[in-house]
Every structure is written in C-alpha cells, then in structure tokens.
Motif scaffolding. Sequence first.
Motif, mmCIF file in Angstrom:
data_model
loop_
_atom_site.group_PDB
_atom_site.id
_atom_site.type_symbol
_atom_site.label_atom_id
_atom_site.label_comp_id
_atom_site.label_asym_id
_atom_site.label_seq_id
_atom_site.Cartn_x
_atom_site.Cartn_y
_atom_site.Cartn_z
ATOM 1 N N LYS A 30 -3.612 8.461 -8.457
ATOM 2 C CA LYS A 30 -5.131 9.607 -7.986
ATOM 3 C C LYS A 30 -6.454 9.020 -7.744
ATOM 4 O O LYS A 30 -6.789 8.636 -6.657
ATOM 5 C CB LYS A 30 -4.709 11.123 -8.274
ATOM 6 C CG LYS A 30 -3.955 11.923 -8.164
ATOM 7 C CD LYS A 30 -4.024 12.959 -9.003
ATOM 8 C CE LYS A 30 -2.635 14.000 -8.700
ATOM 9 N NZ LYS A 30 -2.247 15.405 -9.438
ATOM 10 N N TRP A 31 -6.925 8.296 -8.804
ATOM 11 C CA TRP A 31 -7.981 7.873 -8.987
ATOM 12 C C TRP A 31 -7.905 6.687 -7.698
ATOM 13 O O TRP A 31 -8.948 5.971 -6.970
ATOM 14 C CB TRP A 31 -8.177 7.481 -9.992
ATOM 15 C CG TRP A 31 -8.516 8.259 -11.406
ATOM 16 C CD1 TRP A 31 -8.889 9.128 -10.998
ATOM 17 C CD2 TRP A 31 -9.548 7.880 -12.056
ATOM 18 N NE1 TRP A 31 -9.642 10.381 -12.145
ATOM 19 C CE2 TRP A 31 -9.723 9.625 -13.605
ATOM 20 C CE3 TRP A 31 -10.279 6.894 -12.846
ATOM 21 C CZ2 TRP A 31 -10.136 9.424 -14.340
ATOM 22 C CZ3 TRP A 31 -9.970 6.664 -14.302
ATOM 23 C CH2 TRP A 31 -10.516 8.525 -15.063
ATOM 24 N N ARG A 32 -7.154 5.762 -7.646
ATOM 25 C CA ARG A 32 -6.869 4.673 -7.324
ATOM 26 C C ARG A 32 -6.778 4.231 -5.523
ATOM 27 O O ARG A 32 -7.100 4.145 -5.582
ATOM 28 C CB ARG A 32 -5.740 3.843 -7.933
ATOM 29 C CG ARG A 32 -4.983 2.278 -6.874
ATOM 30 C CD ARG A 32 -4.604 1.608 -8.125
ATOM 31 N NE ARG A 32 -4.178 0.442 -6.457
ATOM 32 C CZ ARG A 32 -3.727 -0.018 -6.226
ATOM 33 N NH1 ARG A 32 -2.756 0.875 -5.245
ATOM 34 N NH2 ARG A 32 -3.574 -0.954 -5.825
ATOM 35 N N MET A 33 -6.683 5.825 -5.533
ATOM 36 C CA MET A 33 -5.932 6.185 -4.070
ATOM 37 C C MET A 33 -7.284 6.350 -3.355
ATOM 38 O O MET A 33 -8.212 6.870 -2.537
ATOM 39 C CB MET A 33 -5.083 7.345 -3.644
ATOM 40 C CG MET A 33 -3.629 6.887 -4.053
ATOM 41 S SD MET A 33 -3.158 5.259 -2.600
ATOM 42 C CE MET A 33 -3.008 3.916 -3.833
ATOM 43 N N ALA A 34 -8.324 7.127 -4.691
ATOM 44 C CA ALA A 34 -9.958 7.910 -3.932
ATOM 45 C C ALA A 34 -10.734 6.406 -3.904
ATOM 46 O O ALA A 34 -11.500 6.573 -4.089
ATOM 47 C CB ALA A 34 -10.214 9.171 -4.839
ATOM 48 N N GLY A 35 -10.587 5.195 -4.535
ATOM 49 C CA GLY A 35 -10.723 4.154 -4.530
ATOM 50 C C GLY A 35 -11.678 4.154 -6.081
ATOM 51 O O GLY A 35 -13.022 3.208 -6.151
ATOM 52 N N LYS A 36 -11.334 4.810 -6.632
ATOM 53 C CA LYS A 36 -12.413 5.343 -8.811
ATOM 54 C C LYS A 36 -11.594 4.667 -9.626
ATOM 55 O O LYS A 36 -10.357 3.797 -8.603
ATOM 56 C CB LYS A 36 -12.003 6.783 -8.505
ATOM 57 C CG LYS A 36 -12.752 7.453 -7.511
ATOM 58 C CD LYS A 36 -12.349 9.365 -8.371
ATOM 59 C CE LYS A 36 -13.532 9.901 -7.642
ATOM 60 N NZ LYS A 36 -13.062 11.035 -7.377
ATOM 61 N N GLY A 37 -12.140 4.197 -10.417
ATOM 62 C CA GLY A 37 -11.647 3.335 -11.480
ATOM 63 C C GLY A 37 -11.078 2.090 -11.297
ATOM 64 O O GLY A 37 -12.139 1.769 -10.717
ATOM 65 N N PRO A 38 -10.871 1.328 -12.574
ATOM 66 C CA PRO A 38 -10.634 0.218 -12.562
ATOM 67 C C PRO A 38 -9.792 -0.243 -11.305
ATOM 68 O O PRO A 38 -9.055 0.100 -10.581
ATOM 69 C CB PRO A 38 -10.090 -0.228 -13.938
ATOM 70 C CG PRO A 38 -9.905 0.373 -14.345
ATOM 71 C CD PRO A 38 -10.086 1.965 -13.478
ATOM 72 N N HIS A 39 -10.729 -1.917 -11.266
ATOM 73 C CA HIS A 39 -10.260 -2.661 -9.977
ATOM 74 C C HIS A 39 -8.227 -3.178 -10.321
ATOM 75 O O HIS A 39 -8.805 -3.776 -11.224
ATOM 76 C CB HIS A 39 -10.460 -3.406 -9.629
ATOM 77 C CG HIS A 39 -9.323 -4.410 -7.914
ATOM 78 N ND1 HIS A 39 -9.662 -4.336 -7.091
ATOM 79 C CD2 HIS A 39 -9.528 -5.819 -8.527
ATOM 80 C CE1 HIS A 39 -9.368 -5.113 -6.371
ATOM 81 N NE2 HIS A 39 -8.987 -6.044 -7.750
ATOM 82 N N ALA A 40 -7.750 -2.990 -9.567
ATOM 83 C CA ALA A 40 -6.096 -3.020 -9.920
ATOM 84 C C ALA A 40 -5.676 -3.488 -8.596
ATOM 85 O O ALA A 40 -5.957 -3.533 -7.287
ATOM 86 C CB ALA A 40 -5.245 -1.572 -9.816
ATOM 87 N N PHE A 41 -4.368 -3.959 -8.170
ATOM 88 C CA PHE A 41 -4.094 -4.258 -6.940
ATOM 89 C C PHE A 41 -2.281 -4.923 -7.143
ATOM 90 O O PHE A 41 -1.719 -4.391 -8.333
ATOM 91 C CB PHE A 41 -4.757 -5.863 -6.291
ATOM 92 C CG PHE A 41 -4.368 -6.871 -7.938
ATOM 93 C CD1 PHE A 41 -3.294 -7.972 -7.849
ATOM 94 C CD2 PHE A 41 -5.273 -6.729 -9.237
ATOM 95 C CE1 PHE A 41 -2.919 -8.596 -9.419
ATOM 96 C CE2 PHE A 41 -5.502 -7.832 -10.530
ATOM 97 C CZ PHE A 41 -4.008 -8.803 -10.500
ATOM 98 N N ARG A 42 -1.880 -4.766 -6.017
ATOM 99 C CA ARG A 42 -0.050 -5.098 -6.134
ATOM 100 C C ARG A 42 -0.284 -6.120 -5.921
ATOM 101 O O ARG A 42 0.708 -7.311 -5.734
ATOM 102 C CB ARG A 42 0.479 -4.245 -4.666
ATOM 103 C CG ARG A 42 0.129 -2.933 -4.513
ATOM 104 C CD ARG A 42 0.956 -2.169 -3.705
ATOM 105 N NE ARG A 42 2.062 -2.534 -3.513
ATOM 106 C CZ ARG A 42 2.991 -1.668 -4.608
ATOM 107 N NH1 ARG A 42 2.589 -0.657 -4.975
ATOM 108 N NH2 ARG A 42 4.158 -1.677 -4.831
#
Length: 87
Positions: A47-59
């Motif tokens: 949820k954080w990732r979809m909202a642009g929050k949290g540490p950078h992650a990638f596919r």
Amino acid sequence: MPTEPRKLAKTKPPTGLIYIEDHEGDNGEVTPGIASRLGITPSTYRKWRMAGKGPHAFRLGKNVVARIEAVDSWVKARELEAVPAAA
C-alpha cells in the motif's frame, strides 16, 4: 487466536537485493524482507509503495525488490527526522 505462518519468498533474491517478503535460505535461516525490516506487514508495504511512500523498490521480473542499502538508508533518514538536531 493462532497466528498464520508468515509467507516466505520462494526464490532467493539476487545479491544485495531483498524482496517484500522474508526469504528462507538453504540452511533454514530466514533473511528479513523489506516489510520485516520496517516492522510492517507485506500488504502494508505494498500500500505504501502504491502511494509513493517508503523506501524505493522496483520490479525485477515478477518480483518487487529493493536494495538493502536503500531500505537501511530510508530507516536511518526517518530516525534522523525523529531526533532533534543537537544545538
């Protein structure tokens, strides 16, 4: 109420990267994933990732990964924000 066993990633992440979920190595040792390092559930991190929050992650293929250093740096930055600067 019994807790459900935590979900573990099926494959080992590439060196220096971690998945959202924890990973169990060949020796049975569990390596914490992004969510465990942050003290949240994998669904909360998603949820954080979809909202642009949290540490950078990638596919990377079918998996979402982050550099271990990126997660640790993000946590360190939150720590520094919480601690007032010495006068």
